[in-house]
Scaffold this active site. Structure first.
Site, PDB file in Angstrom:
ATOM      1  N   HIS A   1      57.764  16.952 -48.228  1.00 37.49           N
ATOM      2  CA  HIS A   1      57.044  17.680 -47.260  1.00 37.49           C
ATOM      3  C   HIS A   1      57.280  17.268 -45.903  1.00 37.49           C
ATOM      4  CE1 HIS A   1      54.867  19.032 -50.843  1.00 37.49           C
ATOM      5  NE2 HIS A   1      53.852  19.609 -50.228  1.00 37.49           N
TER       6      HIS A   1
ATOM      7  N   ASP B   1      19.918  51.724 -59.904  1.00 39.16           N
ATOM      8  CA  ASP B   1      20.511  52.225 -61.094  1.00 39.16           C
ATOM      9  C   ASP B   1      21.588  53.445 -60.698  1.00 39.16           C
ATOM     10  OD1 ASP B   1      20.451  50.164 -62.689  1.00 39.16           O
ATOM     11  OD2 ASP B   1      19.064  51.271 -63.932  1.00 39.16           O
TER      12      ASP B   1
ATOM     13  N   GLN C   1      13.883  49.203 -68.072  1.00 38.96           N
ATOM     14  CA  GLN C   1      15.237  48.210 -68.613  1.00 38.96           C
ATOM     15  C   GLN C   1      15.176  47.747 -70.019  1.00 38.96           C
ATOM     16  OE1 GLN C   1      17.024  48.606 -65.442  1.00 38.96           O
ATOM     17  NE2 GLN C   1      17.587  46.779 -66.652  1.00 38.96           N
TER      18      GLN C   1
ATOM     19  N   GLU D   1      18.654  39.692 -63.171  1.00 37.17           N
ATOM     20  CA  GLU D   1      19.678  40.502 -62.573  1.00 37.17           C
ATOM     21  C   GLU D   1      18.839  41.408 -61.807  1.00 37.17           C
ATOM     22  OE1 GLU D   1      22.369  44.070 -64.662  1.00 37.17           O
ATOM     23  OE2 GLU D   1      20.510  43.401 -65.792  1.00 37.17           O
ATOM     24  N   HIS D   2      17.919  41.822 -62.161  1.00 40.49           N
ATOM     25  CA  HIS D   2      16.978  42.845 -61.116  1.00 40.49           C
ATOM     26  C   HIS D   2      15.754  42.130 -61.017  1.00 40.49           C
ATOM     27  CE1 HIS D   2      19.502  45.578 -63.750  1.00 40.49           C
ATOM     28  NE2 HIS D   2      19.896  46.204 -62.657  1.00 40.49           N
TER      29      HIS D   2
ATOM     30  N   HIS E   1      17.424  50.148 -72.254  1.00 39.54           N
ATOM     31  CA  HIS E   1      18.892  49.999 -72.166  1.00 39.54           C
ATOM     32  C   HIS E   1      19.267  49.554 -73.560  1.00 39.54           C
ATOM     33  CE1 HIS E   1      20.677  50.376 -68.478  1.00 39.54           C
ATOM     34  NE2 HIS E   1      19.461  50.032 -67.754  1.00 39.54           N
TER      35      HIS E   1
END
Length: 427
Positions: free
Chosen positions: A415, A356, A255, A322-323, A258
């Site tokens: 209404h 991934d 990670q 996230e992960h 990235h």
């Protein structure tokens, strides 16, 4: 990486802070580019493509010839790998289809819900230091299954004005209807307003850097939906002394590579294990091709020791990764107790890399703590639910009086009249 022992809960928000800029830091730049694209269209797209990507393009759209040529520029082995991943992603997302929900709430009153595809979607695919063709699989496959009519893809060109052939091959394989050589804020602006070349879309999908993330958030001011605020990637691993230090280190680095603004965290109940992972990170980092990027990300990252599983789980749910990788003897405690995570990876033989690429789950996930309230991309992300109702004479007689009373109590006479006229016509 920073080593932290037994942080108090009052310190958690500070030590778990993401290394990202705020919306305020970036918003002025995004607004300026949005305004130019809105008023000048393709001319603004050209200007910012030249400025940010270093290439002047006369035509942004990828041609059929370029797509055909891309097929011969990637290996058969990679094509087979992409096909395997596509098959698994298709299986998992096709299984998420649901049937129409239909019920008679009372005699003469039929209500039902159907899901309809979002007709026009825009996919943003990063293509700078890492051409993320795998993200096309994660977005175009469910878009196709959902039945989206227009699937438009924007990705930045290189300095030769070309797009990575794996991106072109995968986009064509997965049913993308139009591919454009446009990246960054200007791509999101194009999706938002439409230009002479870029179609306006109803919803924007895909990850990106902090500028793309803020651009997506601001696009919602102009009536365009987004999948989620998905920014720089992040990973949290919980592991104890039963885990394999080299595996954990490799996951953290996977990670970290990235981007420099990525963040990785190890939480453990073993000081000895923490030290082993730290050593493994140093050893593996030294031979990575993207060492420089990973090193910067590691500087934003943490090794956290806590005394027990209960504290660890509370800290992890506070962070909302996230992960989230679980590699420990008390696996079920974490699997059953995690509430805030984009995607969970269980056991020592389940690397985050599997999600991934090829296990079948989607890797477009909420970051920056948004896992507390957002889901990752799934089939329903490309659909919307519509409700229908049909009421006959018996039905309107059954609920008519209740509607009249409620409308009158709210002071909405028209209404009430809409019901009263119908009831009178039946007498």
């Amino acid at each position: 990486m920073f080593k932290i022992e037994n942080p108090k809960p009052a310190q958690w928000s500070e030590i778990l802070k993401r290394p990202t800029k705020t919306v305020e830091d970036i918003e002025a730049t995004v607004n300026e580019i949005f305004h130019e694209v809105q008023t000048k269209g393709d001319a603004a797209i050209s200007k910012y493509t030249s400025l940010f990507d270093g290439v002047a393009l006369e035509d942004f759209e990828v041609s059929a010839q370029e797509i055909e040529a891309a097929k011969n520029l990637i290996s058969e082995e990679l094509k087979e790998a992409i096909q395997l991943a596509k098959e698994n992603i298709t299986k998992f997302h096709a299984a998420q289809k649901t049937e129409k929900v239909s019920i008679s709430t009372q005699e003469g009153i039929d209500c039902w819900q159907e899901k309809k595809a979002i007709q026009k979607v825009g996919l943003y695919i990063p293509g700078g230091s890492a051409p993320l063709f795998s993200t096309i699989l994660m977005l175009a496959v469910p878009a196709t299954i959902a039945g989206c009519e227009e699937i438009v893809l924007c990705t930045p060109p290189n300095r030769e004005g070309k797009v990575n052939p794996a991106i072109l091959y995968t986009a064509n394989l997965c049913g993308v209807t139009k591919i454009l050589k446009v990246g960054g804020i200007q791509a999101i602006a194009g999706f938002t307003f439409g230009t002479e070349t870029i179609p306006q879309v109803y919803k924007i999908f895909g990850p990106g850097n902090q500028f793309v993330t803020v651009a997506k958030q601001l696009s919602t001011k102009y009536g365009v939906a987004i999948d989620m605020p998905a920014g720089p990637s992040e990973l949290l691993v919980f592991a104890d002394e039963t885990a394999e230090p080299s595996f954990v280190a490799s996951d953290l680095l996977s990670q970290a590579e990235h981007g420099a603004d990525s963040q990785v965290i190890l939480v453990t109940t073993s000081k000895a294990f923490l030290t082993k992972v730290e050593t493994e990170i140093e050893n593996q980092l030294s031979v990575l091709p993207r060492k420089e990027i990973a090193t910067k990300a590691i500087e934003n990252s943490k090794l956290i020791f806590v005394e027990d599983d209960k504290t660890a789980l509370q800290l992890i749910n506070t962070y909302g990764p996230e992960h989230f990788i679980i590699s420990c003897k008390n696996e079920d405690f974490y699997v059953n107790g995690i509430h805030n995570a984009g995607s969970v990876f269980i056991g020592k033989y389940t690397p985050e890399s599997a999600g991934d690429y090829a296990s079948g789950t989607n890797h477009t996930l909420p970051t920056n703590g948004y896992a507390k309230q957002y889901s990752g991309v799934n089939l329903d992300s490309f659909m919307k639910s519509m409700t229908f109702q049909k009421i006959n004479e018996t039905g309107i007689k059954t609920i008519g009086k209740a509607i009249e009373l409620m409308a009158e109590a709210e002071g909405l006479q028209a209404h009430k009249n809409a019901v009263t006229l119908r009831l009178k016509s039946l007498n």
